[in-house]
Design an enzyme around this catalytic site. Structure first.
Site, PDB file in Angstrom:
ATOM      1  N   TYR A   1     -63.216 -19.038  39.370  1.00  0.00           N
ATOM      2  CA  TYR A   1     -64.200 -19.683  38.491  1.00  0.00           C
ATOM      3  C   TYR A   1     -63.810 -19.496  37.024  1.00  0.00           C
ATOM      4  O   TYR A   1     -63.808 -20.447  36.240  1.00  0.00           O
ATOM      5  CB  TYR A   1     -65.572 -19.078  38.779  1.00  0.00           C
TER       6      TYR A   1
ATOM      7  N   SER B 243     -67.893 -21.086  30.463  1.00  0.00           N
ATOM      8  CA  SER B 243     -68.710 -19.998  30.989  1.00  0.00           C
ATOM      9  C   SER B 243     -68.333 -18.707  30.280  1.00  0.00           C
ATOM     10  O   SER B 243     -67.208 -18.561  29.778  1.00  0.00           O
ATOM     11  CB  SER B 243     -68.466 -19.842  32.500  1.00  0.00           C
TER      12      SER B 243
END
Length: 308
Positions: A158, A145
Site C-alpha cells: 500500500y 497516504s
C-alpha cells in the site's frame, strides 16, 4: 469570503460510492458541480448520484473498474458525452492492504495494489489530460497516504503505491504548468470501509468514526480542485477538521574537494550532513544538492538543449 462555486464545472471522482469519495461528491454537488460518480459497485454509485440529484444537484454514476485498461478512457468519454467538458479529476479509488509483514507479501499482492492506485490513475489521467488542458484551468487531485509519506509497518504494498503517486503528482504539476493544469495530492484521515476491514474492535471504531468522519476531508479537496486553487505540486493532510501541508526538505549538506571526498571523510562529518538547521524545500531538481554546483549543471544542460 464568497463561497467557492463549481457551477458549470464537471468533476470526475473515482471511488465515490462510499466513504471519502462520497463525501467529496456530496460537497461538490452542493457547490454546483456536475459530479461524475465512479465506483466499481453499481448500487452505491447510483445511490450517491440519486442523492445529489434529489437535492437539486447534478450527478451521473459511471460504473467502472479502474483495473480494466479501458476504464479510464471510458469514464472520460462518458463524462464528456453527458456534460460536454471535463474540469477536474479526483483520483480517490483504492483497495486495502493485506496487512502482512513484508516477507509474507507476494508480487501478486503488489501488482493488485498498483493496478488500482497507480495504473488506474495513470490511464484515467492520460485520457483526461487533453480535456483538462483545453479548459486552461484543469485540476487534478491524487490520493496518497501517511503510509506512503512516512511508512507504516505491515503496509508495504500500500505504501509503495501511495508513494508512487507523489512522484506522479510532482511531475504532472511541472508538466501542467504550461497548460493551466494544477496537480496536488491529499493524504486523508477518515474512518471508512477500509478502516473497518482493519480495525475490528467496536469501541475503537466508534471512537474513530466520531473523531474522523469522511465528510471532514471534503472541504480541503474542494479547495484543491477549484479553479481558484493557489498551489500546485503540493501534498496536504486532511481529516478530523484538521489540514496541514507535508513537504520534502533537504539539508544544506556537505561539499568537499573532490580528492578529499571519501567514505571516511563523509562519516567524520555525518552530523553536518544530517543537520536540519537551515533546511530548504526544493521546488524542483534545480534546487537540490550543492546549489552552486547545480546551477552550473543546469546551465550546461540548458546550453545543450537537454532541459528548458
Amino acid at each position: 469570503m464568497s463561497p467557492l462555486d463549481f457551477t458549470g464545472r464537471c468533476v470526475v471522482i473515482t471511488g465515490a460510492g462510499r466513504g471519502i469519495g462520497r463525501g467529496y461528491a456530496m460537497e461538490l454537488g452542493r457547490r454546483g458541480a456536475s459530479v461524475v460518480i465512479n465506483d466499481i459497485s453499481a448500487e452505491p454509485a447510483h445511490a450517491v448520484a440519486e442523492e445529489i440529484n434529489s437535492a437539486g444537484g447534478v450527478a451521473r454514476a459511471i460504473v467502472a473498474d479502474l483495473t480494466d485498461p479501458d476504464a479510464g478512457a471510458a469514464i472520460v468519454a462518458q463524462s464528456l458525452e453527458h456534460f460536454g467538458a471535463l474540469d477536474a479529476v479526483i483520483v480517490n479509488a483504492s483497495i486495502n492492504s493485506k496487512r502482512k509483514a513484508f516477507p509474507e507479501l507476494s508480487v501478486d499482492d503488489l501488482e493488485r495494489m498498483l493496478a488500482v492506485n497507480v495504473f488506474g490513475a495513470w490511464r484515467l489521467l492520460q485520457a483526461a489530460w487533453p480535456h483538462l488542458a483545453a479548459t486552461g484551468r484543469g485540476r487534478i487531485l491524487l490520493t496518497t497516504s501517511q503510509a506512503g509519506l512516512y511508512g507504516m509497518p505491515r503496509l508495504a504494498e500500500y505504501a509503495t503505491a501511495k508513494a508512487a503517486l507523489i512522484g506522479l503528482m510532482r511531475t504532472l504539476a511541472h508538466e501542467g504548468a504550461s497548460v493551466g493544469i494544477k496537480v496536488n495530492a491529499i493524504a486523508p484521515a477518515a474512518t471508512t470501509r477500509l478502516t473497518e476491514e482493519t480495525v475490528t474492535d467496536p469501541a475503537a471504531l466508534d471512537m474513530l468514526r466520531a473523531m474522523q468522519p469522511p465528510h471532514l476531508v471534503a472541504p480541503v479537496a474542494a479547495l484543491l480542485v477549484h479553479e481558484s486553487c493557489p498551489v500546485t505540486g503540493e501534498t496536504y493532510l486532511a481529516g478530523g477538521a484538521h489540514v496541514s501541508r507535508a513537504f520534502t526538505g533537504e539539508t544544506q549538506g556537505l561539499t568537499l574537494p573532490a580528492d578529499g571526498f571519501t567514505t571516511e571523510a563523509v562519516l567524520q562529518r555525518w552530523d553536518a550532513v544530517r543537520a536540519e538547521t537551515d533546511y530548504r524545500v526544493p521546488r524542483d531538481v534545480s534546487e537540490t544538492g550543492d546549489l552552486k554546483q547545480k546551477a552550473e549543471v543546469m546551465r550546461l544542460l540548458k546550453a545543450s538543449g537537454i532541459v528548458n
